[in-house]
Design an enzyme around this catalytic site. Structure first.
Site, PDB file in Angstrom:
ATOM      1  NE  ARG A   1      11.040 -11.719 -12.475  1.00 13.43           N
ATOM      2  CZ  ARG A   1      10.959 -11.940 -11.176  1.00 13.43           C
ATOM      3  NH1 ARG A   1       9.841 -11.749 -10.528  1.00 13.43           N
ATOM      4  NH2 ARG A   1      12.013 -12.363 -10.511  1.00 13.43           N
TER       5      ARG A   1
ATOM      6  CE1 TYR B   1     -12.178   3.915  -8.633  1.00 14.54           C
ATOM      7  CE2 TYR B   1     -14.397   3.845  -9.539  1.00 14.54           C
ATOM      8  CZ  TYR B   1     -13.427   3.328  -8.695  1.00 14.54           C
ATOM      9  OH  TYR B   1     -13.716   2.237  -7.907  1.00 14.54           O
TER      10      TYR B   1
ATOM     11  CG  ASP C   1      -2.213   0.723   1.000  1.00 16.83           C
ATOM     12  OD1 ASP C   1      -3.261   0.056   0.955  1.00 16.83           O
ATOM     13  OD2 ASP C   1      -2.199   1.964   0.828  1.00 16.83           O
TER      14      ASP C   1
HETATM   15  P1  NAD Z   1      -9.844   2.425  -0.340  1.00 17.07           P
HETATM   16  O1  NAD Z   1      -9.555   3.784  -0.837  1.00 17.07           O
HETATM   17  O2  NAD Z   1     -10.248   2.238   1.078  1.00 17.07           O
HETATM   18  O3  NAD Z   1      -8.612   1.449  -0.605  1.00 17.07           O
HETATM   19  C1  NAD Z   1      -7.711   1.610  -1.668  1.00 17.07           C
HETATM   20  C2  NAD Z   1      -6.314   1.308  -1.144  1.00 17.07           C
HETATM   21  O4  NAD Z   1      -5.378   1.415  -2.224  1.00 17.07           O
HETATM   22  C3  NAD Z   1      -5.866   2.297  -0.084  1.00 17.07           C
HETATM   23  O5  NAD Z   1      -5.288   1.595   0.995  1.00 17.07           O
HETATM   24  C4  NAD Z   1      -4.841   3.173  -0.798  1.00 17.07           C
HETATM   25  O6  NAD Z   1      -3.889   3.735   0.075  1.00 17.07           O
HETATM   26  C5  NAD Z   1      -4.261   2.191  -1.794  1.00 17.07           C
HETATM   27  N1  NAD Z   1      -3.691   2.812  -3.002  1.00 17.07           N
HETATM   28  C6  NAD Z   1      -4.259   3.749  -3.804  1.00 17.07           C
HETATM   29  N2  NAD Z   1      -3.455   4.038  -4.823  1.00 17.07           N
HETATM   30  C7  NAD Z   1      -2.333   3.257  -4.677  1.00 17.07           C
HETATM   31  C8  NAD Z   1      -1.141   3.104  -5.415  1.00 17.07           C
HETATM   32  N3  NAD Z   1      -0.904   3.829  -6.525  1.00 17.07           N
HETATM   33  N4  NAD Z   1      -0.217   2.219  -4.975  1.00 17.07           N
HETATM   34  C9  NAD Z   1      -0.433   1.515  -3.846  1.00 17.07           C
HETATM   35  N5  NAD Z   1      -1.544   1.614  -3.094  1.00 17.07           N
HETATM   36  C10 NAD Z   1      -2.492   2.473  -3.513  1.00 17.07           C
HETATM   37  O7  NAD Z   1     -10.963   1.828  -1.316  1.00 17.07           O
HETATM   38  P2  NAD Z   1     -11.800   0.482  -1.225  1.00 17.07           P
HETATM   39  O8  NAD Z   1     -13.215   0.852  -1.077  1.00 17.07           O
HETATM   40  O9  NAD Z   1     -11.182  -0.455  -0.257  1.00 17.07           O
HETATM   41  O10 NAD Z   1     -11.610  -0.089  -2.707  1.00 17.07           O
HETATM   42  C11 NAD Z   1     -10.694  -1.128  -2.991  1.00 17.07           C
HETATM   43  C12 NAD Z   1     -10.769  -1.464  -4.474  1.00 17.07           C
HETATM   44  O11 NAD Z   1     -12.088  -1.893  -4.823  1.00 17.07           O
HETATM   45  C13 NAD Z   1     -10.437  -0.286  -5.388  1.00 17.07           C
HETATM   46  O12 NAD Z   1      -9.698  -0.759  -6.502  1.00 17.07           O
HETATM   47  C14 NAD Z   1     -11.801   0.187  -5.848  1.00 17.07           C
HETATM   48  O13 NAD Z   1     -11.736   0.797  -7.126  1.00 17.07           O
HETATM   49  C15 NAD Z   1     -12.582  -1.115  -5.880  1.00 17.07           C
HETATM   50  N6  NAD Z   1     -14.035  -0.864  -5.712  1.00 17.07           N
HETATM   51  C16 NAD Z   1     -14.526  -0.543  -4.475  1.00 17.07           C
HETATM   52  C17 NAD Z   1     -15.876  -0.271  -4.335  1.00 17.07           C
HETATM   53  C18 NAD Z   1     -16.477   0.067  -3.001  1.00 17.07           C
HETATM   54  O14 NAD Z   1     -17.687   0.350  -2.932  1.00 17.07           O
HETATM   55  N7  NAD Z   1     -15.736   0.049  -1.919  1.00 17.07           N
HETATM   56  C19 NAD Z   1     -16.724  -0.322  -5.449  1.00 17.07           C
HETATM   57  C20 NAD Z   1     -16.168  -0.619  -6.690  1.00 17.07           C
HETATM   58  C21 NAD Z   1     -14.817  -0.917  -6.813  1.00 17.07           C
END
Ligand code: NAD
Ligand code: UDP
Length: 328
Positions: A121, A160, A48
């Site tokens: 890989r 997004y 993360d």
């Molecule tokens: P969140 O923001 O709580 O978690 C995302 C995590 O990714 C965070 O810990 C953040 O620090 C980390 N992160 C962001 N950019 C990064 C990078 N470049 N490198 C490393 N770490 C990075 O969001 P979430 O709700 O837990 O969502 C998780 C995943 O599920 C995401 O990919 C999101 O698009 C997808 N998603 C979530 C929902 C929802 O309702 N929660 C709906 C659709 C899709």
């Protein structure tokens, strides 16, 4: 059990044990996924950059010798030897992904290329967290996986939505071109404990406003709909999809019970017993009017459907935010 039986069981457990990378593992969904995978006996690497994630979400996992934490940004390459990659890294709430929109697109393009390169890989299976946002403001309702969507390429949500669409394209092309073993899950609105307090999404906003007896901010007239899935149901769906053979998706994972946002605000007031009043504020640009997953494919291929009723999931989430407010 004889000593040789015990050894056999131990061997079986060892042979099922995998090294699993969860990118975005310190976020809302990722932290629940790490916890569940550790509980199943796997070695878990949580990666993360802490943009929207927090160490608080995973401190309770740090004692396990099978848990490792790596601070890294997926837009930079990294080499790790793993069997499975859950690629969740990406901010999910509109205010967070719009904070640095260029970075959001980079995360879903360069970040996904890096994770796919690693999967190629080390011959790991990789699951991409895609989203219902690939359907945009949908003309098909409920949304089925064969619907191509209605997405604005130049709006404030595009970093997004289009980022995730390219992520799906990259997954499919690495699969066709390089035989990478992929899985694509389209996640619909998910809620539960450990959502960030400042995240701006409707569930955390309404619950916090209700608990503080502040006005509840409904955007637009509240007639737009969303369908909310509890986080444990989502995690179950992600794991079933990852371990399913012969089906790469995309698959919708979400709860088909649909609510208008106004109904949802009223529900939160009832559950919390709040004195809050509902107020109306402008609808953000390109806010989808309706969203409900068709989960027939998940039921057929994964034998998955959500188990947690909205009222029960909301009560657990309210309890979590109540405790968080109490701690200050
Ligand atoms: P969140 O923001 O709580 O978690 C995302 C995590 O990714 C965070 O810990 C953040 O620090 C980390 N992160 C962001 N950019 C990064 C990078 N470049 N490198 C490393 N770490 C990075 O969001 P979430 O709700 O837990 O969502 C998780 C995943 O599920 C995401 O990919 C999101 O698009 C997808 N998603 C979530 C929902 C929802 O309702 N929660 C709906 C659709 C899709
Ligand atoms: N919303 C709202 N008040 C808020 C936050 C969100 O009315 O304080 C609305 C928002 O306009 C959208 C819905 O709730 O119609 C879900 O918003 P969220 O940001 O949670 O998710 P998404 O729009 O990405 O589905």
């Amino acid at each position: 059990m004889s000593r040789s039986d015990a050894a056999a069981v131990e061997f079986a457990e060892e042979s099922n044990r995998m090294r699993i990378l969860v990118t975005g593992g310190a976020g809302f969904v990722g932290s629940h996924l790490c916890e569940r995978l550790l509980g199943e006996g796997h070695d878990v690497i949580c990666l993360d950059n802490f943009f929207t994630g927090s160490k608080n979400n995973i401190t309770h996992l740090m004692d396990s010798h099978r848990f490792e934490l790596v601070r890294h940004d997926i837009i930079e390459p990294i080499l790790l030897e793993v069997d499975r990659i859950y690629n969740l890294a990406c901010p999910a709430s509109p205010i967070h992904y719009q904070y640095n929109p260029v970075k959001t697109t980079k995360t879903s393009v360069m970040g996904v290329i890096n994770m796919l390169g690693m999967a190629k890989r080390v011959k790991a299976r990789i699951l991409q967290a895609s989203t219902s946002e690939v359907y945009g403001d949908p003309h098909v309702h409920p949304q089925t996986e064969d619907y191509w969507g209605n997405v604005n390429t130049i709006g404030i949500r595009s970093c997004y939505d289009e980022g995730k669409r390219v992520a799906e394209t990259l997954m499919m092309d690495y699969h066709r071109q390089n035989n990478v073993d992929i899985r694509i899950v389209r996640i619909f609105n998910t809620y539960g404990p450990r959502m960030a307090e400042n995240d701006g999404r409707v569930v955390s906003n309404f619950i916090l406003q209700a608990l503080r007896n502040e006005d509840i901010t409904v955007y637009g007239d509240g007639s737009q709909t969303r369908s909310f899935c509890y986080v444990s149901d989502l995690v179950e769906g992600l794991i079933r999809m990852m371990e399913c053979d012969g089906f790469i998706g995309p698959v919708n994972i979400g709860n088909p019970v649909e609510n208008t946002i106004l109904e949802f605000a009223e529900k939160i007031i009832t559950i919390t017993g709040s004195k809050s009043k509902i107020i109306f504020q402008p609808l953000p640009q390109d806010d989808p009017k309706q969203r409900q997953p068709d989960i027939s494919l998940a039921v057929e291929k994964l034998a998955w459907e959500p188990e947690v009723a909205l009222d029960d999931g909301l009560r657990s989430t309210v309890a979590y935010f109540t405790e968080r407010i109490r701690k200050g």
